[in-house]
Design a protein around this motif. Sequence first.
Motif, PDB file in Angstrom:
ATOM      1  N   CYS A  26       0.844  -1.195   0.000  1.00 12.13           N
ATOM      2  CA  CYS A  26       0.000   0.000   0.000  1.00 12.13           C
ATOM      3  C   CYS A  26       0.881   1.249   0.000  1.00 12.13           C
ATOM      4  O   CYS A  26       1.847   1.338   0.754  1.00 12.13           O
ATOM      5  CB  CYS A  26      -0.877  -0.027   1.246  1.00 12.13           C
ATOM      6  SG  CYS A  26      -1.667   1.537   1.587  1.00 12.13           S
ATOM      7  N   GLY A  45      -0.008   4.074   0.994  1.00 14.09           N
ATOM      8  CA  GLY A  45      -0.326   4.889   2.160  1.00 14.09           C
ATOM      9  C   GLY A  45       0.447   4.469   3.399  1.00 14.09           C
ATOM     10  O   GLY A  45       0.994   5.302   4.103  1.00 14.09           O
ATOM     11  N   CYS A  46       0.517   3.158   3.644  1.00 19.39           N
ATOM     12  CA  CYS A  46       1.132   2.698   4.890  1.00 19.39           C
ATOM     13  C   CYS A  46       2.282   1.730   4.665  1.00 19.39           C
ATOM     14  O   CYS A  46       2.907   1.285   5.622  1.00 19.39           O
ATOM     15  CB  CYS A  46       0.073   2.060   5.785  1.00 19.39           C
ATOM     16  SG  CYS A  46      -0.713   0.631   5.021  1.00 19.39           S
ATOM     17  N   ARG A  93      -0.635  -5.675   1.035  1.00 18.56           N
ATOM     18  CA  ARG A  93      -2.099  -5.774   1.108  1.00 18.56           C
ATOM     19  C   ARG A  93      -2.613  -6.600  -0.056  1.00 18.56           C
ATOM     20  O   ARG A  93      -1.939  -6.702  -1.087  1.00 18.56           O
ATOM     21  CB  ARG A  93      -2.728  -4.368   1.037  1.00 18.56           C
ATOM     22  CG  ARG A  93      -2.383  -3.442   2.177  1.00 18.56           C
ATOM     23  CD  ARG A  93      -2.953  -3.938   3.486  1.00 18.56           C
ATOM     24  NE  ARG A  93      -2.695  -2.969   4.560  1.00 18.56           N
ATOM     25  CZ  ARG A  93      -2.674  -3.293   5.852  1.00 18.56           C
ATOM     26  NH1 ARG A  93      -2.891  -4.532   6.228  1.00 18.56           N
ATOM     27  NH2 ARG A  93      -2.449  -2.370   6.757  1.00 18.56           N
ATOM     28  N   CYS A 148      -6.702  -1.740   1.171  1.00 15.12           N
ATOM     29  CA  CYS A 148      -6.018  -1.615   2.456  1.00 15.12           C
ATOM     30  C   CYS A 148      -7.031  -1.349   3.559  1.00 15.12           C
ATOM     31  O   CYS A 148      -7.887  -0.486   3.419  1.00 15.12           O
ATOM     32  CB  CYS A 148      -4.990  -0.496   2.387  1.00 15.12           C
ATOM     33  SG  CYS A 148      -4.159  -0.185   3.952  1.00 15.12           S
ATOM     34  N   ASP A 194      -6.511   0.056   6.306  1.00 15.86           N
ATOM     35  CA  ASP A 194      -6.311   1.388   6.897  1.00 15.86           C
ATOM     36  C   ASP A 194      -6.529   2.534   5.917  1.00 15.86           C
ATOM     37  O   ASP A 194      -7.014   3.595   6.288  1.00 15.86           O
ATOM     38  CB  ASP A 194      -4.888   1.511   7.462  1.00 15.86           C
ATOM     39  CG  ASP A 194      -4.650   0.471   8.551  1.00 15.86           C
ATOM     40  OD1 ASP A 194      -5.598   0.208   9.315  1.00 15.86           O
ATOM     41  OD2 ASP A 194      -3.533  -0.076   8.607  1.00 15.86           O
ATOM     42  N   CYS A 195      -6.135   2.323   4.664  1.00 14.03           N
ATOM     43  CA  CYS A 195      -6.123   3.453   3.727  1.00 14.03           C
ATOM     44  C   CYS A 195      -7.217   3.380   2.672  1.00 14.03           C
ATOM     45  O   CYS A 195      -7.389   4.324   1.887  1.00 14.03           O
ATOM     46  CB  CYS A 195      -4.769   3.557   3.041  1.00 14.03           C
ATOM     47  SG  CYS A 195      -3.378   3.397   4.163  1.00 14.03           S
TER      48      CYS A 195
END
Length: 417
Positions: free
Chosen positions: A46, A48-49, A53, A85, A87-88
Amino acid sequence: MQLKTILNRIHKHRSFVYEKVRFLEEGGELALEAEIRPRANGRPKCSGCCAPRPGYDTLKPRRFEFIPIWGMAVYFVYAMRRVDCTDCGIVVESVPWGSGKQQATTTYAWFLANWAKRLSWSEVGEAFHTSWGRVFRSVEMAVTWGLEHRDLEGVNAIGVDEVLWQRGYGFLTLVYQIDQGVRRLLWVGEDRTMKTLLQFFRSFGPERSARLRFVCTDMWKPYLNVIARKASEAIHVLDRFHIMAHMNKGINQVRAQEAKRLKADGYVPHLKGMRYCLLKRPENLTESQEIKLAQLLQYNLKAVRAYLLKEDFQGFWDYVSPTWAGKFLDRWCTRTMRSKIEPMKRVARMLRSHRELLLNWFRARGTVSAGVVEGLNNKLKLTTKRAYGFQTFRALEIALYHTLGHLPEPAPTHRFW
Ligand SMILES: [Zn+2]
């Protein structure tokens, strides 16, 4: 040997492999395209993090520009995957050779940024058939990385300076580290107000500011105020270079007034073109300048007396003890105040009112060397000159950090430049 083999040798990625490399023609020019695909067992990460994923879908293939070879542009072609993801959300994956929406690969951006230290940005653009904007974004990336990774520990001495950066555009405030052996630009800000310098101290942080031992500046009031507040532990030194600059300015004014008066009285304006004879140190004069100076000294002109006052003042810097230097300074100021030369009297008044800060120069001796700020200043002028055409403060700021900031770079696995 195939190009693929070379790429695997110099620019290998763990979770991705190079596929076919092929020729293509673009606007009558040859270019190379290297396809990249993910390894079968590699899970996308990902952006973002950075966590691996599950894949969501795959976008259309896009191109990333790599370092050109043999006059050919080189592209990587890759179909970015999107990940799901927790989280994102649904975001595009991160790939090791590029970032975000940048069209250039990271390696190519570093390559351009490094050339931009040696050539002007437009020259880099011409040399590698790329745009000014691409070069700018590359340098910006290098500077952003460098500022995030630089080490600000152990800064003992700083110099604060102001320069006019473009006629009509106003001033810049520059903060340099001037410790023995480490000289670099720490910060650059627009304008030269109290607010400007306060911004520096805010970004530098109160702990580091408290550890400063020497601060070197010009007699510019807003700076003096801020330094008294924010670096109260440090010895505040008035810089030799700036003081002599004030003195030269005084002499210039005297000379200009004198030349005007002589001309009005019908004399040949001898003082025209004499500027350099008066501003140079005697040992630096050329032979013809020496003759000119000798002729000039026959007139007991104010400009000459101003010059002699300045030459006399050079003796100030040779003192070792602040006490004796102080006595010398007082005598010089008294004499100058009696000289009836207004621009020089102005200098004397200024020196008198900053007596303690001036004498700090002797207290800081051996730690802060005299010409440091001057040397950095000359380098800066070169950068702003070469950067001529920078319309925005942002571009100038980036250029200055890039050339004067001694910023760190990531260690490359292969040296491309
Ligand atoms: Zn994420």
